[in-house]
Design a protein around this motif. Sequence first.
Motif, mmCIF file in Angstrom:
data_model
loop_
_atom_site.group_PDB
_atom_site.id
_atom_site.type_symbol
_atom_site.label_atom_id
_atom_site.label_comp_id
_atom_site.label_asym_id
_atom_site.label_seq_id
_atom_site.Cartn_x
_atom_site.Cartn_y
_atom_site.Cartn_z
ATOM 1 N N CYS A 184 60.967 -17.262 26.903
ATOM 2 C CA CYS A 184 60.389 -16.526 27.766
ATOM 3 C C CYS A 184 59.622 -17.269 29.195
ATOM 4 O O CYS A 184 59.079 -18.223 28.993
ATOM 5 C CB CYS A 184 59.366 -15.316 27.246
ATOM 6 N N LEU A 185 59.598 -16.247 30.270
ATOM 7 C CA LEU A 185 58.823 -17.034 31.355
ATOM 8 C C LEU A 185 57.913 -15.834 31.868
ATOM 9 O O LEU A 185 58.522 -14.809 32.042
ATOM 10 C CB LEU A 185 59.566 -17.437 32.365
ATOM 11 N N VAL A 186 56.710 -16.421 32.072
ATOM 12 C CA VAL A 186 56.075 -15.247 32.878
ATOM 13 C C VAL A 186 55.500 -15.831 34.191
ATOM 14 O O VAL A 186 55.125 -16.809 34.477
ATOM 15 C CB VAL A 186 54.407 -15.110 31.928
ATOM 16 N N PRO A 199 54.754 -6.162 44.686
ATOM 17 C CA PRO A 199 54.050 -7.297 44.937
ATOM 18 C C PRO A 199 52.798 -7.079 43.894
ATOM 19 O O PRO A 199 52.416 -5.864 43.297
ATOM 20 C CB PRO A 199 53.624 -6.876 46.595
ATOM 21 N N VAL A 200 51.976 -8.157 43.873
ATOM 22 C CA VAL A 200 50.691 -8.064 42.894
ATOM 23 C C VAL A 200 51.050 -7.554 41.572
ATOM 24 O O VAL A 200 50.130 -6.580 40.927
ATOM 25 C CB VAL A 200 49.603 -7.355 43.504
ATOM 26 N N THR A 201 52.189 -8.241 40.971
ATOM 27 C CA THR A 201 52.564 -7.509 39.739
ATOM 28 C C THR A 201 52.846 -8.685 38.590
ATOM 29 O O THR A 201 53.667 -9.782 39.108
ATOM 30 C CB THR A 201 53.898 -6.689 39.771
ATOM 31 N N LYS A 202 52.324 -8.718 37.295
ATOM 32 C CA LYS A 202 52.939 -9.562 36.599
ATOM 33 C C LYS A 202 54.094 -9.344 35.676
ATOM 34 O O LYS A 202 54.149 -8.087 35.229
ATOM 35 C CB LYS A 202 51.607 -9.874 35.579
ATOM 36 N N TYR A 203 55.270 -10.181 35.789
ATOM 37 C CA TYR A 203 56.220 -10.020 35.121
ATOM 38 C C TYR A 203 56.730 -10.890 34.063
ATOM 39 O O TYR A 203 56.213 -12.040 33.983
ATOM 40 C CB TYR A 203 57.539 -10.046 36.073
ATOM 41 N N GLU A 204 57.418 -10.443 32.985
ATOM 42 C CA GLU A 204 57.943 -11.427 31.877
ATOM 43 C C GLU A 204 59.357 -11.290 31.922
ATOM 44 O O GLU A 204 59.960 -10.238 31.807
ATOM 45 C CB GLU A 204 57.221 -11.019 30.521
ATOM 46 N N VAL A 205 60.138 -12.310 31.759
ATOM 47 C CA VAL A 205 61.721 -12.658 31.585
ATOM 48 C C VAL A 205 62.088 -13.558 30.513
ATOM 49 O O VAL A 205 61.559 -14.500 30.438
ATOM 50 C CB VAL A 205 62.180 -13.126 32.856
ATOM 51 N N ILE A 215 69.219 -10.624 28.810
ATOM 52 C CA ILE A 215 68.124 -10.922 29.575
ATOM 53 C C ILE A 215 67.134 -9.492 29.328
ATOM 54 O O ILE A 215 67.560 -8.444 29.369
ATOM 55 C CB ILE A 215 68.525 -10.860 31.130
ATOM 56 N N HIS A 216 66.028 -9.969 28.793
ATOM 57 C CA HIS A 216 64.909 -9.119 28.764
ATOM 58 C C HIS A 216 64.003 -9.380 29.994
ATOM 59 O O HIS A 216 63.186 -10.077 29.960
ATOM 60 C CB HIS A 216 64.114 -9.046 27.490
ATOM 61 N N PHE A 217 63.891 -8.222 30.593
ATOM 62 C CA PHE A 217 63.095 -8.300 31.943
ATOM 63 C C PHE A 217 62.387 -6.955 32.124
ATOM 64 O O PHE A 217 62.672 -5.716 32.030
ATOM 65 C CB PHE A 217 63.987 -8.279 33.140
ATOM 66 N N GLY A 218 60.934 -7.117 32.718
ATOM 67 C CA GLY A 218 60.035 -6.130 32.925
ATOM 68 C C GLY A 218 58.600 -6.474 33.198
ATOM 69 O O GLY A 218 58.385 -7.438 33.146
ATOM 70 N N GLN A 219 57.647 -5.669 33.600
ATOM 71 C CA GLN A 219 56.430 -5.855 33.575
ATOM 72 C C GLN A 219 55.731 -6.320 32.213
ATOM 73 O O GLN A 219 56.015 -6.130 31.359
ATOM 74 C CB GLN A 219 55.684 -4.609 34.260
ATOM 75 N N TYR A 220 54.804 -7.293 32.411
ATOM 76 C CA TYR A 220 54.194 -8.153 31.390
ATOM 77 C C TYR A 220 53.818 -7.024 30.333
ATOM 78 O O TYR A 220 54.103 -7.333 29.234
ATOM 79 C CB TYR A 220 53.324 -8.946 31.647
#
Length: 559
Positions: free
Chosen positions: A447-449, A427-433, A398-403
Amino acid sequence: MDSLCAALQVFLLFYHLAQASSTCPVNCSCADDNFGRSLLCMETSMGQIPRGIPQNFTKIRIENCHLTELPRGSFSEVSTLESLWLNFNELTLMNMRSLEGLASLTELRLQGNKLTSVPWTAFQDTPMLKILDLKHNRLDVLPEHALRHLSALTYLDLSFNQFSIISKDVFTNWPLYQTAGKAWDKEGVVSNVVLALHDNPWLCDCRLKGFVEFIRAVGPPVILMNSYLRCSRPVSKADKFFHEIQLKTCTKPLASAEETNITLPLGANATLTCLVKARPTPSIQWMYSLKIIRGFATTQTKINEDTVVSKLVIPSLRLADRGLYTCTANNFIGNSSASIVVNVTSFNSSFPLPPPVPMISADDNTFIDIRIAKQTVYGITLEWHAAMENPAETWFTIHFGQYDSGKKEMIYIGPGINSYSVNNLLPVTKYEVCVTLKNHAPKDNQCLVFVTGNEISEREQRQRLIHIIVIVCAMVLAVPAGMYACTTQPKFNCASRCADLWKKHSQSEESSKGMERQGTFDSLQAASDENLCRDSEEKPKKGKQTEVRRPGGSAAYMY
């Protein structure tokens, strides 16, 4: 005649002032005695502090009235107030300036509410406070300098709360405690200070050592209402009194391994053992190639008060399981690690083993469905499905973090696991997993944003409620469970595509109205019409363009 008119005006003025000063809030009673004027409100459903309380009250008692919060300056207009009783309400929030303007206050009683924290700096507005009653609340933390503005107290009741650990510095730094001790030594006679701390779930480990010693040594002018404080945990000390136990000093973890190099045949079961000595009991994690391992069975056994054994079981060793495993132990003082090398031998020695960390071909185009299956208070739960012959024997990453972050956290997931929870989202943060095969770089179809929403309100400031927002063609939609992020189609007309999708989405919502759907992302609103679609020639950020596919086959494109 003029003097008569003037006298009449003065009379009317004093009459109206007297009437105003005698006004009593609805469903309350007012009384006068030798100690001043008092207000009494009992067992009414007012829900908030009454407005327009006259200024000449010296005592206010509002009990069983379903108050939920104390806003700023709740009684600031009643500058003569000396005694304030707010017992047995439902107070959960106390503003840091809720006691503003109460310089004459000497008694504050908040018994039987639902306070989980108190803004201790609020007491800088009450320099004359002598009695503070906070028993039967839900307080669990007492900061080191909590009492620095309470130098006039003669009674402090913190009993029947949820305190488990308190530092002795809370009291040794208390200006009143320091002053009273010096005065007692010099004069021998000072006012006593009553302190109530009983009936809290005390955790009697090394962290409570200083406090236990303070309780044993405390004496006049400080008097404990109940000096027989009792331990609740750990099990070995449960129900014992403070004077019956001996606590040791806290120590940093020291991790070690019985065997640091293990060689086993292919298909065998491996058990890695890590011995940790620490006070207090540490948290222990196993890592493989410096990534946290999820999916393998781990056990933790306490040998004695200071020693814990952690075991990691790797069933049916595969070639991919070879490498360096690390046991890491942490407590509030520090951390320590121990490493174990695992080697796997082949049944047929004539065939050489592949590299310890096999890399799958970059041309491999394994299809992985990924979705957000559940939204919790603090985060999300991911689920995925790999379209391959034998996913039960496959490791995932799993690769996870802020976009916009170039470096993502990577977590290895063991065979047979197809879900993972992500907590503590901002809160108010764009992520990508992304979910990939082990040691693979993410592809667009894996991937999912998503974007997290704002915090709800000031009253919910202690619990961040995360609302997931998925952007579809620059349009914000409420996405039901069962929608998957999957591979893209190379070309499409954004305007017509979005219009068609929005129509289908609306029809889908109407058809499913009244049906309970677990996992639906609530509280999401559509954007304005002018922002529904982007230019069809505009390239998606970072080159990622994924589609969201419903089980029925309809799809929406996500950027």
